[in-house]
Design a protein around this motif. Structure first.
Motif, PDB file in Angstrom:
ATOM      1  N   ALA A  41     -25.580 -21.918 124.692  1.00 23.33           N
ATOM      2  CA  ALA A  41     -26.896 -22.158 124.097  1.00 23.33           C
ATOM      3  C   ALA A  41     -28.008 -21.715 125.040  1.00 23.33           C
ATOM      4  CB  ALA A  41     -27.051 -23.634 123.748  1.00 23.33           C
ATOM      5  N   VAL A  42     -27.884 -22.051 126.321  1.00 22.51           N
ATOM      6  CA  VAL A  42     -28.911 -21.634 127.284  1.00 22.51           C
ATOM      7  C   VAL A  42     -28.884 -20.111 127.461  1.00 22.51           C
ATOM      8  CG1 VAL A  42     -29.671 -21.801 129.684  1.00 22.51           C
ATOM      9  CG2 VAL A  42     -28.953 -23.850 128.467  1.00 22.51           C
ATOM     10  N   GLY A  43     -27.684 -19.534 127.535  1.00 28.12           N
ATOM     11  CA  GLY A  43     -27.563 -18.080 127.625  1.00 28.12           C
ATOM     12  C   GLY A  43     -28.158 -17.392 126.408  1.00 28.12           C
TER      13      GLY A  43
ATOM     14  N   PHE B 147     -32.409 -14.357 123.955  1.00 24.53           N
ATOM     15  CA  PHE B 147     -33.403 -14.280 122.889  1.00 24.53           C
ATOM     16  C   PHE B 147     -34.795 -14.020 123.461  1.00 24.53           C
ATOM     17  CE2 PHE B 147     -36.560 -16.329 120.130  1.00 24.53           C
ATOM     18  CZ  PHE B 147     -36.357 -15.599 118.965  1.00 24.53           C
ATOM     19  N   VAL B 148     -35.157 -14.785 124.490  1.00 19.83           N
ATOM     20  CA  VAL B 148     -36.467 -14.610 125.110  1.00 19.83           C
ATOM     21  C   VAL B 148     -36.575 -13.227 125.744  1.00 19.83           C
ATOM     22  CG1 VAL B 148     -37.934 -15.397 127.007  1.00 19.83           C
ATOM     23  CG2 VAL B 148     -36.922 -17.058 125.461  1.00 19.83           C
TER      24      VAL B 148
ATOM     25  N   LEU C 129     -37.263  -9.094 134.106  1.00 21.01           N
ATOM     26  CA  LEU C 129     -38.311 -10.041 134.473  1.00 21.01           C
ATOM     27  C   LEU C 129     -38.243 -11.283 133.599  1.00 21.01           C
ATOM     28  CD1 LEU C 129     -40.811 -10.764 136.145  1.00 21.01           C
ATOM     29  CD2 LEU C 129     -42.186  -9.591 134.421  1.00 21.01           C
ATOM     30  N   ALA C 130     -38.069 -11.098 132.307  1.00 17.60           N
ATOM     31  CA  ALA C 130     -37.974 -12.242 131.382  1.00 17.60           C
ATOM     32  C   ALA C 130     -36.757 -13.092 131.706  1.00 17.60           C
ATOM     33  CB  ALA C 130     -37.916 -11.748 129.942  1.00 17.60           C
ATOM     34  N   SER C 131     -35.633 -12.449 132.007  1.00 16.10           N
ATOM     35  CA  SER C 131     -34.418 -13.191 132.370  1.00 16.10           C
ATOM     36  C   SER C 131     -34.624 -13.991 133.648  1.00 16.10           C
ATOM     37  CB  SER C 131     -33.240 -12.240 132.554  1.00 16.10           C
ATOM     38  OG  SER C 131     -32.903 -11.636 131.344  1.00 16.10           O
ATOM     39  N   VAL C 132     -35.236 -13.375 134.632  1.00 17.83           N
ATOM     40  CA  VAL C 132     -35.473 -14.062 135.910  1.00 17.83           C
ATOM     41  C   VAL C 132     -36.362 -15.287 135.698  1.00 17.83           C
ATOM     42  CG1 VAL C 132     -36.613 -13.837 138.149  1.00 17.83           C
ATOM     43  CG2 VAL C 132     -35.057 -12.070 137.372  1.00 17.83           C
ATOM     44  N   ILE C 133     -37.432 -15.128 134.926  1.00 15.09           N
ATOM     45  CA  ILE C 133     -38.328 -16.267 134.659  1.00 15.09           C
ATOM     46  C   ILE C 133     -37.584 -17.379 133.938  1.00 15.09           C
ATOM     47  CG2 ILE C 133     -40.353 -16.997 133.322  1.00 15.09           C
ATOM     48  CD1 ILE C 133     -41.564 -14.220 133.990  1.00 15.09           C
ATOM     49  N   ALA C 134     -36.793 -17.026 132.923  1.00 20.45           N
ATOM     50  CA  ALA C 134     -36.031 -18.042 132.179  1.00 20.45           C
ATOM     51  C   ALA C 134     -35.026 -18.744 133.091  1.00 20.45           C
ATOM     52  CB  ALA C 134     -35.329 -17.403 130.989  1.00 20.45           C
TER      53      ALA C 134
ATOM     54  N   LYS D 203     -40.595  -6.253 120.979  1.00 18.01           N
ATOM     55  CA  LYS D 203     -41.829  -6.427 120.234  1.00 18.01           C
ATOM     56  C   LYS D 203     -43.045  -6.586 121.112  1.00 18.01           C
ATOM     57  CE  LYS D 203     -39.469  -8.397 116.294  1.00 18.01           C
ATOM     58  NZ  LYS D 203     -39.240  -9.542 115.473  1.00 18.01           N
ATOM     59  N   SER D 204     -42.891  -6.911 122.366  1.00 15.50           N
ATOM     60  CA  SER D 204     -44.067  -7.126 123.197  1.00 15.50           C
ATOM     61  C   SER D 204     -43.796  -6.678 124.621  1.00 15.50           C
ATOM     62  CB  SER D 204     -44.456  -8.600 123.159  1.00 15.50           C
ATOM     63  OG  SER D 204     -43.412  -9.403 123.644  1.00 15.50           O
TER      64      SER D 204
END
Length: 195
Positions: A87-89, A94-95, A104-109, A194-195
């Motif tokens: 679930a966390v993965g 997803f993020v 970068l998004a993975s590192v922040i999460a 998307k962003s």
């Protein structure tokens, strides 16, 4: 904690995802087979800890009932841990799928996840230190704070109701995680940024 990193790479970042999705294999089967790999890894890690604990407990006059309950608890704790790690993965995948810079998004999460984990762990260690100072106060804090988790202690003596509740929760949470990830698997693997 390790399972979260393993789940994201095993489920969502494998190089053969495109190949598997182009074959007549249902996404739920892909998710199930990859989740089983993570589950086996979790079981291996758990057995490294549990086997010596069961042996030492048996050598010092432990109950044979404990051996049975230790096996039951170990397998279902691994099942639950794999579901929660998936679930966390899934959330991290997803993020990160919504950003152009996935790393970068993975590192922040992951930083947010690890910070939460370490805060909870340090709080737990404070409670453990309290046990050494005043066991009666610590018992109250533990019962108040870790009520749902104390069910694992009840499983260790195979209390019927907690054992059945724990087994049912483990299986239902695992099936729910598998269902949700299976439904959104193709979207996350092939989604455009998307962003």
């Amino acid at each position: 904690v390790f399972s979260v990193f393993e789940t994201k790479s095993e489920l969502f970042e494998c190089r053969d995802n495109d190949l598997l999705l182009s074959m007549p294999i249902r996404p739920r089967d892909i998710v199930l087979s990859r989740s089983m790999a993570v589950l086996l890894l979790n079981i291996g890690e758990t057995l490294i800890v549990m086997i010596p604990a069961v042996i030492v407990y048996a050598l010092f006059g432990g109950s044979p009932l404990y051996d049975v309950s230790a096996v039951i608890a170990s397998v279902f704790i691994c099942l639950l841990a794999t579901a929660l790690a998936s679930a966390v993965g899934y959330l991290v995948a997803f993020v990160s799928s919504k950003f152009k810079k996935k790393t970068l998004a993975s590192v922040i999460a992951y930083v947010i996840f690890l910070a939460t984990y370490f805060l909870a762990y340090s709080w737990f260690m404070e409670v453990v230190m309290l046990v050494e100072e005043d066991p009666d106060v610590a018992l109250g804090v533990i019962e108040e704070s870790f009520g749902p988790i104390s069910i694992i202690g009840e499983i260790s003596i195979l209390s019927p109701i907690p054992t059945v509740v724990f087994l049912a929760l483990s299986v239902s949470i695992t099936l729910l995680a598998w269902f949700i990830i299976s439904k959104n698997y193709v979207k996350i693997i092939t989604g455009s940024k998307k962003s």
